[in-house]
Design an enzyme around this catalytic site. Structure first.
Site, short mmCIF file in Angstrom:
data_model
loop_
_atom_site.label_atom_id
_atom_site.label_comp_id
_atom_site.label_asym_id
_atom_site.label_seq_id
_atom_site.Cartn_x
_atom_site.Cartn_y
_atom_site.Cartn_z
CE LYS A 54 43.98 37.02 44.59
NZ LYS A 54 42.58 37.07 44.20
CD GLN A 98 39.44 35.51 45.45
OE1 GLN A 98 40.44 36.13 45.77
NE2 GLN A 98 39.31 34.96 44.25
CG ASP A 121 40.96 42.22 41.54
OD1 ASP A 121 42.02 41.66 41.19
OD2 ASP A 121 40.05 41.66 42.17
#
Ligand code: NAP
Length: 295
Positions: A54, A98, A121
């Protein structure tokens, strides 16, 4: 008939070029650089690898990108403080924590603490709720990537029979909600299947578009697929190691057999996976744009 293989790697490249232009335009017109922080707790190798990917993409897109690595024993209170700090940071438009987090941390509490405007997200209940009523700012990345794969591969979605295998919040239920909307790139008739579904094959065989997110190798075999269907394989299953010591992956669909009857199909790896990261970047660019428009 052998299916056309939809390469997520190629589609993601196409979107990356579009995003580069948008990043440049945001800088030129508004003096804004999209900012993304990825918060990693601990050193789980899979999480480290996801976060590295990412960050790499964020840098390629010339984002203001920040990697915040915290020890596995960080307290929940300290992690909440960090999120609060990034919620208030004007240079950060997207916050990614994460997952999974260590057991002593309540994941839900952490995800709920992220400002929904920075929830790139798309996991915050506000954003999932907005998705359901057709007013989403940010779609969860994997389902958003699946929709883009279908659109860009020219698969007709409007009026199509879509069958989704899997009902997780972040994949199954979300892609079902996205394709169900009264909107362009959607308007499908959607069925969601799960482990309590009676006679799974009777459903999957009806699908014009079959999306499989079960997390079970070969959960879908050729006899379960309607000839000519578009098949999207979301599953990522580790089935051993390559001679080079890398994880050997397979999807949820019996790729070799199903590609002989489907019209289009995604491979694993190289299908849905690369789309997830690029849609995270697209959400971050959108967050920066929304912040610029508010100024
Ligand atoms: P999950 O939370 O474990 O959910 C799996 C779902 O599949 C559940 O709803 C389960 O039903 C259903 N299911 C499992 N076996 C089934 C079967 N034999 N028949 C019918 N339904 C079945 O998984 P997830 O987070 O949605 O992820 C699914 C897969 O996608 C995993 O392999 C994951 O690694 C992969 N994934 C890939 C990406 C990517 O970027 N490529 C992103 C996210 C996830 P119940 O609800 O009844 O248990």
């Amino acid at each position: 008939m052998t299916a056309k293989i939809i390469l997520g790697t190629e589609v993601a490249k196409e979107i990356r070029e579009e995003l580069k232009k948008e990043v440049a335009s945001l800088k030129e017109k508004h003096g804004i650089t999209p900012g993304l922080v990825t918060i990693l707790v601990g050193e789980d190798p899979a999480s480290v690898s996801y976060v590295t990917g990412k960050q790499k993409t964020a840098k390629e897109l010339a984002f203001h990108s920040l990697q915040d690595t915290q020890p596995a024993d960080i307290s929940e209170a300290r992690l909440l403080e960090l999120i609060d700090k990034y919620n208030r940071d004007k240079n950060i438009h997207g916050i990614l924590v994460q997952l999974p987090l260590p057991k002593h941390i309540n994941e839900t509490r952490i995800l709920y603490a992220i400002d929904p405007k920075k929830d790139v997200d798309g996991f915050h209940p506000v954003n999932l709720g907005k998705l359901m009523i057709g007013e989403a700012d940010y779609l969860p990345c994997t389902p958003a990537g699946i929709q883009q794969l279908l659109i860009r591969a020219g698969v007709p979605i409007d009026g199509a029979e879509v069958v989704v295998v899997g009902r997780s919040n972040i994949v199954g239920k979300s892609i079902a909600n996205i394709l169900l909307q009264k909107a362009a790139g959607a308007n499908a008739t959607v069925t969601i299947c799960h482990t309590r579904t009676r006679d799974l094959a009777s459903h999957t065989r009806r699908a014009d578009i079959l999306i499989v997110a079960a997390g079970k190798p070969k959960a879908v075999t050729a006899d379960m697929v309607r000839p000519g269907a578009a098949v999207i394989d979301v599953g990522v299953n580790r089935i051993g190691m390559t001679p080079e010591g890398k994880a050997k992956l397979c999807g949820d669909v019996d790729f070799e057999a199903v590609k002989e009857i489907a019209s289009v199909i995604t491979p694993v790896p190289g299908g849905v996976g690369p789309m997830t990261i690029i849609m995270l970047m697209a959400n971050t660019v959108k967050a920066a744009r929304l912040a610029a428009e508010k100024k």
